[in-house]
Design an enzyme around this catalytic site. Sequence first.
Site, PDB file in Angstrom:
ATOM      1  N   HIS A 212       6.092  -5.878  -6.686  1.00  0.00           N
ATOM      2  CA  HIS A 212       4.658  -6.631  -6.540  1.00  0.00           C
ATOM      3  C   HIS A 212       3.447  -5.716  -6.219  1.00  0.00           C
ATOM      4  O   HIS A 212       2.515  -6.406  -6.121  1.00  0.00           O
ATOM      5  CB  HIS A 212       4.987  -7.829  -5.654  1.00  0.00           C
ATOM      6  CG  HIS A 212       5.358  -7.288  -4.344  1.00  0.00           C
ATOM      7  ND1 HIS A 212       6.624  -6.831  -3.983  1.00  0.00           N
ATOM      8  CD2 HIS A 212       4.654  -7.294  -3.108  1.00  0.00           C
ATOM      9  CE1 HIS A 212       6.553  -6.338  -2.644  1.00  0.00           C
ATOM     10  NE2 HIS A 212       5.405  -6.857  -2.099  1.00  0.00           N
TER      11      HIS A 212
ATOM     12  N   ASP B 243      12.929 -11.955   1.678  1.00  0.00           N
ATOM     13  CA  ASP B 243      12.010 -10.804   2.046  1.00  0.00           C
ATOM     14  C   ASP B 243      11.633 -11.158   3.465  1.00  0.00           C
ATOM     15  O   ASP B 243      11.318 -12.352   4.042  1.00  0.00           O
ATOM     16  CB  ASP B 243      10.434 -11.030   1.157  1.00  0.00           C
ATOM     17  CG  ASP B 243       9.854  -9.500   0.896  1.00  0.00           C
ATOM     18  OD1 ASP B 243       9.894  -8.801   2.014  1.00  0.00           O
ATOM     19  OD2 ASP B 243       9.362  -9.393  -0.093  1.00  0.00           O
TER      20      ASP B 243
END
Length: 538
Positions: A318, A98
């Site tokens: 998420h 990420d």
Amino acid sequence: MKKTWWKEAVVYQIYPRSFFDTNGDGLGDLNGIRAKLDYLQELGIDMIWLCPVYKSPNVDNGYDVSDYQAIMDEMGTMDDFDRLLEDIHSRGMKIMMDLVLNHTSDQHPWFLESKSSKDSPKRDWYVWRDHPTNWESIFGGPAWTYDPKTRQYYFHLFSKSQVDLNWENPELRRAIYDMILWWLDKGIDGFRVDAINHLKKEYTDMPNPEGLNYVPAWEKMTNVQGIQELLAELRRETFDRYDVVTVGEANSVRAHEISEWISEEEGKFNMIFHLEAHEEAWDEESAGVDVDDLRIVLDRWQRSAQGIAWNSLYLENHDRPRTVSTWGNDREHWRESATALGCMYFFMQGTPFIYQGQEIGMTNAPFDDINMYRDIETKNMYRYNRQKGVPHKDLMKTIKKISRDHARTPMQWNFGANAGFTGGKPWIPLNPNFNWLNVKAQQQDPQSVLSFYKKMLKLRKDHEALVYGSTHLTFLECPYVYAYTRDYGEARYLIISHLDDDTCSWWNPVDGELLLSNYDSYVDGKLQPYEARVYLLN
């Protein structure tokens, strides 16, 4: 349309702090991921996407980076990461990191130097103004914070601890590119790039006819003219030099804009994550999914990408609550709706992403107390709305439905203490349904959600048409059925997902071979509640 490894892959997203803890501190860690690689390989995963594990004060759980080239203390060490990378590659799997490029932590050395003086060489690496605009932060409250030492305001799109970088500064861009190349040289296989459509802003006031303290300014901080030039340079200076995959989080991009973002001719990324399906298909009245709107949105993306670009396929991540609780029925038809929703998205043209716990049908948590939540967005929303006089009961009803923390409760591994996640005190409470909903309970059950996901992954790997075939929406008489075909050469497949609690009249295709179903038996002339099927049509 070129064939590539990342088009054929299935990606598994890991939220590390909630995955598996090996040292008893209540937080998942890198060694916990290493310990579960056999599980992921058995599931059939090709690539792992790690949410941020960089050094961070964790105001936003790692999305506030204080050092891009160091590992968060709670997660382990760089040596731990290197061992994880080696173990992943030794299994023939790949890893996607990420990448947070819109902002850094206010504890990053770049910002500490920037705020030290107006004359700092890095002052212009961030956005400073004598007079702030009237914008509201995405996390609520003002988007500018005053620094008494230098008597200026700095800009933050999210929390005041997540300070926006000034992408107009070429020295800042060069430093970012060097950091990205450092990770690529280390051998990672791709990036999911966070909040990428916010890099360019137009810093002028918003109209404020209602006299608000702070005004949402989405159009001045999203897809602003000139962003494509910045993204083209980013790709040219970094990603194009390696055989890697890139996925941009660009939540406001629409299907008609697909060409400049992800087309093979001029796109800046290989794929993007968009939010249109989650935004447009939400039925406020039923607090569930509007199947008609879902068909319209997803079909539009499928048709827009056909032959020129490639879609990302996802239900959860998420930042989203659990889909079985919002789009399905997590009570009477938990298993059926978890698998029907999975079947609905998984076989479209694109690369499927599975979020941790999705493969066992994890649900929203029944947390009634605001103190059980950890998410900064949730807590800020609660605080600001309580100040406006919104009743606690109303706020908690909303939070129990949409909080990001529903995706962040610990992974439910077994029946033991803390669901086998940790030997210590979990950083966030567990969902109490782990006493029946967990990996251990499903591993030997051929009708479990986990077994169904394994079958889906194997089916996609065994049938190339389910990767590269064109997608064509099919309308049946049942209004709550999402159905489409995949066509590739002479091969044709029919995918059916009935997204409703009631039965529906429908006849099996005469010349079809049933390849997959989430029921162990079917009823002639009917689709059962949340029934899903995949056929090979002869």
